[in-house]
Design an enzyme around this catalytic site. Structure first.
Site, PDB file in Angstrom:
ATOM      1  N   ARG A  11       7.313  -6.367  -9.880  1.00  0.00           N
ATOM      2  CA  ARG A  11       8.504  -6.964 -10.477  1.00  0.00           C
ATOM      3  C   ARG A  11       8.236  -8.452 -10.667  1.00  0.00           C
ATOM      4  O   ARG A  11       7.580  -9.077  -9.820  1.00  0.00           O
ATOM      5  CB  ARG A  11       9.727  -6.775  -9.573  1.00  0.00           C
ATOM      6  CG  ARG A  11      10.328  -5.378  -9.622  1.00  0.00           C
ATOM      7  CD  ARG A  11      10.980  -5.092 -10.978  1.00  0.00           C
ATOM      8  NE  ARG A  11      11.638  -3.804 -11.007  1.00  0.00           N
ATOM      9  CZ  ARG A  11      11.094  -2.675 -11.490  1.00  0.00           C
ATOM     10  NH1 ARG A  11       9.872  -2.681 -11.984  1.00  0.00           N
ATOM     11  NH2 ARG A  11      11.790  -1.548 -11.500  1.00  0.00           N
ATOM     12  N   HIS A  50       6.251  -5.033 -19.969  1.00  0.00           N
ATOM     13  CA  HIS A  50       6.730  -4.100 -18.931  1.00  0.00           C
ATOM     14  C   HIS A  50       6.526  -2.632 -19.355  1.00  0.00           C
ATOM     15  O   HIS A  50       7.487  -1.882 -19.542  1.00  0.00           O
ATOM     16  CB  HIS A  50       8.211  -4.373 -18.610  1.00  0.00           C
ATOM     17  CG  HIS A  50       8.623  -3.861 -17.266  1.00  0.00           C
ATOM     18  ND1 HIS A  50       9.576  -4.469 -16.484  1.00  0.00           N
ATOM     19  CD2 HIS A  50       8.205  -2.778 -16.554  1.00  0.00           C
ATOM     20  CE1 HIS A  50       9.737  -3.793 -15.360  1.00  0.00           C
ATOM     21  NE2 HIS A  50       8.902  -2.752 -15.369  1.00  0.00           N
ATOM     22  N   ILE A  51       5.253  -2.256 -19.482  1.00  0.00           N
ATOM     23  CA  ILE A  51       4.938  -0.903 -19.963  1.00  0.00           C
ATOM     24  C   ILE A  51       4.156  -0.071 -18.945  1.00  0.00           C
ATOM     25  O   ILE A  51       3.569   0.953 -19.295  1.00  0.00           O
ATOM     26  CB  ILE A  51       4.126  -0.946 -21.289  1.00  0.00           C
ATOM     27  CG1 ILE A  51       2.816  -1.749 -21.099  1.00  0.00           C
ATOM     28  CG2 ILE A  51       4.954  -1.512 -22.426  1.00  0.00           C
ATOM     29  CD1 ILE A  51       1.799  -1.524 -22.208  1.00  0.00           C
ATOM     30  N   PHE A  92       0.842  -1.203   0.000  1.00  0.00           N
ATOM     31  CA  PHE A  92       0.000   0.000   0.000  1.00  0.00           C
ATOM     32  C   PHE A  92       0.880   1.256   0.000  1.00  0.00           C
ATOM     33  O   PHE A  92       0.775   2.126   0.857  1.00  0.00           O
ATOM     34  CB  PHE A  92      -0.924  -0.047   1.226  1.00  0.00           C
ATOM     35  CG  PHE A  92      -2.104   0.865   1.150  1.00  0.00           C
ATOM     36  CD1 PHE A  92      -2.981   0.816   0.071  1.00  0.00           C
ATOM     37  CD2 PHE A  92      -2.354   1.785   2.161  1.00  0.00           C
ATOM     38  CE1 PHE A  92      -4.087   1.667   0.005  1.00  0.00           C
ATOM     39  CE2 PHE A  92      -3.454   2.636   2.108  1.00  0.00           C
ATOM     40  CZ  PHE A  92      -4.316   2.574   1.024  1.00  0.00           C
ATOM     41  N   GLY A  93       1.769   1.298  -0.994  1.00  0.00           N
ATOM     42  CA  GLY A  93       2.611   2.489  -1.180  1.00  0.00           C
ATOM     43  C   GLY A  93       1.877   3.463  -2.093  1.00  0.00           C
ATOM     44  O   GLY A  93       0.653   3.402  -2.231  1.00  0.00           O
ATOM     45  N   ARG A  94       2.626   4.316  -2.748  1.00  0.00           N
ATOM     46  CA  ARG A  94       1.987   5.333  -3.597  1.00  0.00           C
ATOM     47  C   ARG A  94       1.175   4.693  -4.732  1.00  0.00           C
ATOM     48  O   ARG A  94       0.066   5.113  -5.024  1.00  0.00           O
ATOM     49  CB  ARG A  94       3.049   6.275  -4.182  1.00  0.00           C
ATOM     50  CG  ARG A  94       3.679   7.223  -3.174  1.00  0.00           C
ATOM     51  CD  ARG A  94       4.705   8.093  -3.865  1.00  0.00           C
ATOM     52  NE  ARG A  94       5.699   7.262  -4.546  1.00  0.00           N
ATOM     53  CZ  ARG A  94       6.876   6.918  -4.015  1.00  0.00           C
ATOM     54  NH1 ARG A  94       7.219   7.358  -2.848  1.00  0.00           N
ATOM     55  NH2 ARG A  94       7.706   6.147  -4.681  1.00  0.00           N
ATOM     56  N   ILE A  95       1.757   3.674  -5.375  1.00  0.00           N
ATOM     57  CA  ILE A  95       1.039   3.053  -6.495  1.00  0.00           C
ATOM     58  C   ILE A  95      -0.152   2.238  -5.973  1.00  0.00           C
ATOM     59  O   ILE A  95      -1.244   2.280  -6.539  1.00  0.00           O
ATOM     60  CB  ILE A  95       1.989   2.189  -7.355  1.00  0.00           C
ATOM     61  CG1 ILE A  95       3.162   3.044  -7.868  1.00  0.00           C
ATOM     62  CG2 ILE A  95       1.238   1.556  -8.526  1.00  0.00           C
ATOM     63  CD1 ILE A  95       4.273   2.266  -8.546  1.00  0.00           C
ATOM     64  N   GLU A 130      12.950 -11.406 -17.625  1.00  0.00           N
ATOM     65  CA  GLU A 130      12.640 -10.561 -18.783  1.00  0.00           C
ATOM     66  C   GLU A 130      13.814 -10.538 -19.747  1.00  0.00           C
ATOM     67  O   GLU A 130      14.960 -10.552 -19.304  1.00  0.00           O
ATOM     68  CB  GLU A 130      12.329  -9.140 -18.298  1.00  0.00           C
ATOM     69  CG  GLU A 130      11.032  -9.108 -17.509  1.00  0.00           C
ATOM     70  CD  GLU A 130      10.668  -7.737 -16.980  1.00  0.00           C
ATOM     71  OE1 GLU A 130      11.299  -6.734 -17.357  1.00  0.00           O
ATOM     72  OE2 GLU A 130       9.729  -7.671 -16.174  1.00  0.00           O
TER      73      GLU A 130
HETATM   74  C1  GLV Z   1       9.556   0.520 -13.818  1.00  0.00           C
HETATM   75  O1  GLV Z   1       9.361  -0.633 -13.797  1.00  0.00           O
HETATM   76  C2  GLV Z   1       9.988   1.272 -12.682  1.00  0.00           C
HETATM   77  O2  GLV Z   1      10.420   0.684 -11.670  1.00  0.00           O
HETATM   78  O3  GLV Z   1       9.954   2.515 -12.748  1.00  0.00           O
END
Ligand code: GLV
Length: 326
Positions: free
Chosen positions: A238, A285-286, A154-157, A267
């Site tokens: 990740r 990974h976009i 539960f960080g920023r993202i 990857e």
């Molecule tokens: C992308 O995967 C990032 O860590 O910014």
């Protein structure tokens, strides 16, 4: 004399131009990963380097680049860099936090809905001329609204993903090493639960943790065994956070219903069986890949480099303990 800086892989011209105002810049304009040998060669005499997540900065490389003072990653994650080894050598490491949160949360949602509603499959069906007319039973997916979303990290993202769930009237539970305060939980309409509860109760499990030894294979056989058979796993963190072989087995055995992946253990490859499964959506990974955000990330890395090599505190230092030595 100007410091010499290497831009290891193609980034935006604006960022290169900014760097060029301060440094003698050697910029690799190829958009392909640089081999470790090439990287060492290009780093000779360089005080700074702008890296992407494809450049491995480890002890072996650092030992051959004695003039390096700062490594500026164009990413929020920095698992491609041995930060401890950099710290031992007094090398600053910086990343690009904050600017990519919303963009990554958007893509996480894109994946979630795409898997749940079978968007990729249906698109392919249409494009290949297979659609012969409307039918009640065609491409039935599963609802997103009013379901339970489990946010791991539960960080920023994670907060951005939870916030977007409000519009879908979802129940949102989260787990993290640290519980958020009450006001934050109220603001995002989320409830803290332990890992087992999250896995048992979630219809969608969204992984948003950084990669550390403790989060490697955070989801493996035991975790899939706890999840609902109808659950969908979304990984925009990740690759190694998920045991990919265990994921293949869970999908094959019907232990879970589907997966949306933006990241992979090795990857640019993934476990081959994933490619043939219709209940997976696989992206290269976009998650942070919008023009606006990737531009901000590159500019931020350039600004970190400029600050670090001008004797100032880089705004986004991962190993601030190094700064006391300057
Ligand atoms: C992308 O995967 C990032 O860590 O910014």
């Amino acid at each position: 004399m100007k410091h010499r800086v290497l831009v290891a892989r193609k980034i935006f011209d604006d960022a290169i131009n900014l760097l060029a105002r301060y440094f003698d810049v050697d910029s690799n304009q190829k958009d392909a990963p640089v081999s470790p040998i090439q990287l060492v060669r290009k780093l000779q005499g360089k005080a700074g380097v702008i890296t992407l997540i494809t450049e491995l900065i480890d002890e072996r490389l650092l030992a051959q680049c004695p003039e390096l003072k700062i490594v500026c990653n164009v990413a929020v994650g920095y698992n491609n860099i041995d930060v401890k080894a950099c710290t031992r050598r007094g090398i600053m490491v910086t990343n690009t936090p904050g600017v990519l949160d919303d963009t990554t949360a958007d893509l996480t949602w894109a994946l979630l809905i795409t898997v749940a509603r079978r968007v990729v499959e249906a698109d392919k069906f249409f494009r290949t001329g297979k659609w012969k007319g409307w039918g009640l039973m065609q491409f039935l997916g599963h609802d997103v609204h009013h379901k339970t979303l489990g946010v791991v990290g539960f960080g920023r993202i994670g907060k951005g993903v939870a916030k977007r769930a409000m519009g879908f009237d979802m129940r949102v539970i989260y787990t993290d090493i640290q519980r958020a305060d009450e006001a934050t939980e109220r603001e995002y309409g989320v409830m803290y639960v332990d890992k087992r509860t999250l896995l048992r109760e979630s219809d969608f499990v969204s992984l948003l943790v950084p990669l550390f030894p403790e989060t490697t294979h955070y989801i493996s056989h035991a975790e899939f065994a706890l999840m609902k058979k109808t659950a969908i796993l979304i990984n925009t963190s990740r690759g190694p956070v998920v045991d990919e072989k265990a994921l293949v087995k869970a999908l094959k055995d019907g232990r879970i219903a589907g997966a949306g992946l933006d990241v992979y253990e090795k990857e640019p490859k993934c476990e081959r069986p994933l490619l043939g499964m219709r209940n997976t959506v696989l992206l290269p990974h976009i998650a942070s890949g919008s023009v606006e955000t990737r531009t901000k990330m590159a500019m931020m890395a350039a600004q970190n480099c400029i600050a670090g090599l001008s004797g100032q505190r880089p705004p986004n230092t991962v190993n601030p303990e190094v700064l006391t030595r300057y």
